[in-house]
Design a protein around this motif. Structure first.
Motif, short mmCIF file in Angstrom:
data_model
loop_
_atom_site.label_atom_id
_atom_site.label_comp_id
_atom_site.label_asym_id
_atom_site.label_seq_id
_atom_site.Cartn_x
_atom_site.Cartn_y
_atom_site.Cartn_z
N ALA A 26 34.54 44.83 25.39
CA ALA A 26 35.65 44.37 24.55
C ALA A 26 35.55 42.87 24.32
O ALA A 26 35.71 42.38 23.19
CB ALA A 26 36.99 44.75 25.18
N VAL A 27 35.30 42.11 25.39
CA VAL A 27 35.18 40.65 25.28
C VAL A 27 33.99 40.28 24.40
O VAL A 27 34.10 39.44 23.51
CB VAL A 27 35.07 40.00 26.68
N ASP A 28 32.86 40.93 24.63
CA ASP A 28 31.67 40.66 23.81
C ASP A 28 31.91 41.01 22.35
O ASP A 28 31.29 40.44 21.46
CB ASP A 28 30.46 41.43 24.34
N GLY A 29 32.84 41.94 22.10
CA GLY A 29 33.18 42.33 20.74
C GLY A 29 34.25 41.46 20.10
O GLY A 29 34.72 41.76 19.00
N GLY A 30 34.66 40.40 20.80
CA GLY A 30 35.61 39.45 20.22
C GLY A 30 37.06 39.67 20.59
O GLY A 30 37.95 39.00 20.06
N LYS A 31 37.32 40.58 21.52
CA LYS A 31 38.70 40.82 21.96
C LYS A 31 38.94 40.11 23.29
O LYS A 31 38.02 39.58 23.90
CB LYS A 31 38.94 42.32 22.11
N TYR A 32 40.16 40.11 23.73
CA TYR A 32 40.52 39.61 25.05
C TYR A 32 40.66 40.81 25.96
O TYR A 32 41.08 41.88 25.53
CB TYR A 32 41.85 38.85 25.01
N ALA A 33 40.29 40.63 27.22
CA ALA A 33 40.40 41.74 28.17
C ALA A 33 40.58 41.22 29.58
O ALA A 33 40.09 40.13 29.92
CB ALA A 33 39.17 42.63 28.09
N THR A 34 41.27 42.00 30.38
CA THR A 34 41.37 41.74 31.82
C THR A 34 40.88 42.97 32.55
O THR A 34 40.93 44.09 32.03
CB THR A 34 42.81 41.43 32.27
N PHE A 35 40.42 42.74 33.76
CA PHE A 35 39.89 43.81 34.60
C PHE A 35 40.44 43.60 36.00
O PHE A 35 40.29 42.51 36.57
CB PHE A 35 38.35 43.72 34.60
N LEU A 36 41.12 44.59 36.54
CA LEU A 36 41.71 44.48 37.86
C LEU A 36 41.32 45.70 38.70
O LEU A 36 41.85 46.79 38.51
CB LEU A 36 43.24 44.39 37.76
N PRO A 37 40.36 45.53 39.62
CA PRO A 37 39.94 46.66 40.46
C PRO A 37 40.86 46.84 41.66
O PRO A 37 41.44 45.88 42.17
CB PRO A 37 38.54 46.26 40.91
#
Length: 181
Positions: A26-37
Protein backbone atom coordinates in the motif's frame (compact mmCIF):
# COMPACT_ATOMS: atom_id res chain seq x y z
CA UNK A 1 -10.70 5.42 1.37
CA UNK A 2 -9.73 4.27 4.86
CA UNK A 3 -9.77 0.50 5.33
CA UNK A 4 -8.81 -1.49 8.38
CA UNK A 5 -7.80 -5.12 8.08
CA UNK A 6 -7.14 -7.81 10.67
CA UNK A 7 -4.98 -10.78 9.66
CA UNK A 8 -5.33 -13.63 12.16
CA UNK A 9 -4.26 -17.22 12.63
CA UNK A 10 -1.49 -19.02 14.42
CA UNK A 11 2.27 -18.65 14.38
CA UNK A 12 3.79 -20.26 11.31
CA UNK A 13 0.85 -19.49 9.00
CA UNK A 14 2.42 -16.27 7.72
CA UNK A 15 -0.20 -13.99 9.25
CA UNK A 16 2.26 -11.30 10.33
CA UNK A 17 4.17 -11.53 7.04
CA UNK A 18 0.91 -11.17 5.09
CA UNK A 19 -0.02 -8.02 7.00
CA UNK A 20 3.43 -6.56 6.64
CA UNK A 21 3.56 -7.22 2.89
CA UNK A 22 0.07 -5.75 2.42
CA UNK A 23 0.97 -2.58 4.32
CA UNK A 24 4.25 -2.24 2.42
CA UNK A 25 2.50 -2.73 -0.92
CA UNK A 26 0.00 0.00 0.00
CA UNK A 27 2.80 2.43 0.92
CA UNK A 28 4.75 1.59 -2.23
CA UNK A 29 1.54 2.25 -4.16
CA UNK A 30 1.30 5.79 -2.79
CA UNK A 31 -1.06 5.24 0.14
CA UNK A 32 -0.50 5.62 3.86
CA UNK A 33 -0.50 2.50 6.01
CA UNK A 34 0.17 1.31 9.53
CA UNK A 35 1.06 -2.19 10.65
CA UNK A 36 0.57 -3.38 14.22
CA UNK A 37 1.53 -7.00 15.02
CA UNK A 38 0.29 -8.89 18.07
CA UNK A 39 1.51 -12.35 18.98
CA UNK A 40 2.54 -14.41 21.94
CA UNK A 41 6.01 -15.68 22.76
CA UNK A 42 5.45 -18.84 20.71
CA UNK A 43 6.67 -18.77 17.13
CA UNK A 44 4.70 -21.73 15.88
CA UNK A 45 1.25 -22.75 17.00
CA UNK A 46 0.56 -19.73 19.21
CA UNK A 47 -1.99 -17.08 18.33
CA UNK A 48 -0.91 -14.42 15.84
CA UNK A 49 -2.72 -11.28 14.70
CA UNK A 50 -1.86 -8.03 13.04
CA UNK A 51 -3.86 -4.95 12.18
CA UNK A 52 -3.25 -2.97 9.01
CA UNK A 53 -4.87 0.39 8.34
CA UNK A 54 -4.64 1.77 4.80
CA UNK A 55 -5.78 5.25 3.82
CA UNK A 56 -5.32 7.90 1.14
CA UNK A 57 -4.54 10.36 3.96
CA UNK A 58 -2.21 10.02 6.93
CA UNK A 59 -3.27 7.35 9.40
CA UNK A 60 -3.68 8.81 12.86
CA UNK A 61 -4.01 5.56 14.80
CA UNK A 62 -2.92 2.01 13.96
CA UNK A 63 -5.85 0.68 15.99
CA UNK A 64 -9.34 0.12 14.69
CA UNK A 65 -12.32 -0.54 16.94
CA UNK A 66 -13.89 -2.67 14.23
CA UNK A 67 -12.33 -3.76 10.96
CA UNK A 68 -13.53 -3.62 7.36
CA UNK A 69 -11.79 -6.87 6.43
CA UNK A 70 -11.07 -9.89 8.61
CA UNK A 71 -8.78 -12.68 7.42
CA UNK A 72 -8.93 -15.87 9.49
CA UNK A 73 -6.46 -18.64 8.79
CA UNK A 74 -7.80 -20.99 11.50
CA UNK A 75 -10.81 -21.75 13.69
CA UNK A 76 -9.41 -20.13 16.82
CA UNK A 77 -8.86 -16.84 14.98
CA UNK A 78 -12.37 -16.92 13.53
CA UNK A 79 -13.97 -17.54 16.92
CA UNK A 80 -11.91 -14.85 18.59
CA UNK A 81 -12.17 -12.02 16.05
CA UNK A 82 -15.39 -12.37 14.01
CA UNK A 83 -17.17 -9.98 16.38
CA UNK A 84 -14.64 -7.26 15.45
CA UNK A 85 -15.78 -7.22 11.80
CA UNK A 86 -18.04 -4.30 10.88
CA UNK A 87 -21.47 -4.86 9.39
CA UNK A 88 -20.95 -4.75 5.63
CA UNK A 89 -17.37 -6.00 6.05
CA UNK A 90 -15.59 -8.80 4.23
CA UNK A 91 -14.61 -12.05 5.96
CA UNK A 92 -11.99 -14.21 4.25
CA UNK A 93 -11.54 -17.65 5.78
CA UNK A 94 -9.28 -20.61 5.19
CA UNK A 95 -11.99 -23.24 4.79
CA UNK A 96 -9.43 -25.99 5.42
CA UNK A 97 -9.14 -24.87 9.03
CA UNK A 98 -12.25 -22.79 9.78
CA UNK A 99 -15.08 -25.28 10.09
CA UNK A 100 -17.72 -23.26 11.97
CA UNK A 101 -20.77 -22.12 10.07
CA UNK A 102 -20.71 -18.36 9.60
CA UNK A 103 -23.95 -17.16 11.17
CA UNK A 104 -23.65 -13.47 10.41
CA UNK A 105 -25.79 -12.28 7.52
CA UNK A 106 -24.54 -8.69 7.56
CA UNK A 107 -21.12 -9.45 6.02
CA UNK A 108 -19.67 -10.87 2.81
CA UNK A 109 -17.96 -14.23 3.27
CA UNK A 110 -15.20 -15.59 1.06
CA UNK A 111 -14.28 -19.12 2.08
CA UNK A 112 -11.52 -20.83 0.15
CA UNK A 113 -9.30 -23.85 0.83
CA UNK A 114 -6.02 -21.93 0.92
CA UNK A 115 -4.04 -24.83 2.38
CA UNK A 116 -5.15 -27.14 -0.43
CA UNK A 117 -4.42 -24.53 -3.11
CA UNK A 118 -0.94 -23.88 -1.68
CA UNK A 119 -0.18 -27.62 -1.68
CA UNK A 120 -1.42 -27.94 -5.29
CA UNK A 121 0.96 -25.16 -6.28
CA UNK A 122 3.81 -26.98 -4.58
CA UNK A 123 4.43 -24.58 -1.70
CA UNK A 124 2.40 -25.16 1.49
CA UNK A 125 3.94 -21.99 2.95
CA UNK A 126 2.17 -19.90 0.28
CA UNK A 127 -1.28 -20.23 1.88
CA UNK A 128 -1.01 -16.65 3.15
CA UNK A 129 -0.27 -15.42 -0.39
CA UNK A 130 -3.33 -17.27 -1.73
CA UNK A 131 -5.62 -15.56 0.77
CA UNK A 132 -4.07 -12.16 0.01
CA UNK A 133 -4.82 -12.86 -3.65
CA UNK A 134 -8.46 -13.50 -2.75
CA UNK A 135 -8.47 -10.19 -0.86
CA UNK A 136 -7.12 -8.35 -3.90
CA UNK A 137 -9.55 -10.06 -6.25
CA UNK A 138 -12.58 -9.23 -4.11
CA UNK A 139 -11.65 -5.68 -3.09
CA UNK A 140 -9.78 -2.69 -4.45
CA UNK A 141 -7.63 -2.15 -1.37
CA UNK A 142 -4.37 -2.50 -3.32
CA UNK A 143 -3.62 -3.60 -6.86
CA UNK A 144 -2.12 -6.87 -8.01
CA UNK A 145 0.91 -5.04 -9.40
CA UNK A 146 1.51 -3.17 -6.11
CA UNK A 147 1.50 -6.46 -4.24
CA UNK A 148 3.69 -8.21 -6.82
CA UNK A 149 6.24 -5.40 -6.48
CA UNK A 150 6.24 -5.96 -2.71
CA UNK A 151 6.72 -9.71 -3.23
CA UNK A 152 9.62 -9.13 -5.64
CA UNK A 153 11.38 -6.97 -3.05
CA UNK A 154 10.74 -9.44 -0.23
CA UNK A 155 11.99 -12.45 -2.19
CA UNK A 156 14.72 -10.75 -4.25
CA UNK A 157 17.47 -12.77 -2.58
CA UNK A 158 15.64 -16.10 -2.95
CA UNK A 159 15.65 -18.52 -5.86
CA UNK A 160 13.49 -17.37 -8.81
CA UNK A 161 11.33 -20.50 -8.38
CA UNK A 162 10.09 -19.18 -5.02
CA UNK A 163 8.90 -15.93 -6.59
CA UNK A 164 7.27 -17.89 -9.40
CA UNK A 165 5.35 -20.09 -6.92
CA UNK A 166 4.25 -17.06 -4.92
CA UNK A 167 3.08 -15.33 -8.11
CA UNK A 168 1.04 -18.40 -9.04
CA UNK A 169 -0.38 -18.50 -5.48
CA UNK A 170 -1.37 -14.82 -5.68
CA UNK A 171 -3.00 -15.23 -9.09
CA UNK A 172 -4.96 -18.31 -7.96
CA UNK A 173 -6.27 -16.35 -4.99
CA UNK A 174 -7.16 -13.36 -7.19
CA UNK A 175 -9.13 -15.61 -9.54
CA UNK A 176 -11.08 -16.96 -6.59
CA UNK A 177 -11.65 -13.52 -5.05
CA UNK A 178 -12.96 -12.03 -8.31
CA UNK A 179 -15.96 -14.36 -8.05
CA UNK A 180 -17.03 -12.27 -5.04
CA UNK A 181 -16.21 -8.77 -6.34
Amino acid sequence: MKKSLIFSGSGGQGVVSAGMMTAKAAVDGGKYATFLPEYGPEQRGGSAKCTVVIDDDQVISPLAKNCDVLICMNEQAYSKFVSQLKAGGVLLINSNRVTSEVKRDDISVIALPVDDIAVEIGNPKAANIVIIGALLGATNIITEEEFLDSLRKKFASKAPAIMEMNTVALKRGIEYGKKFA
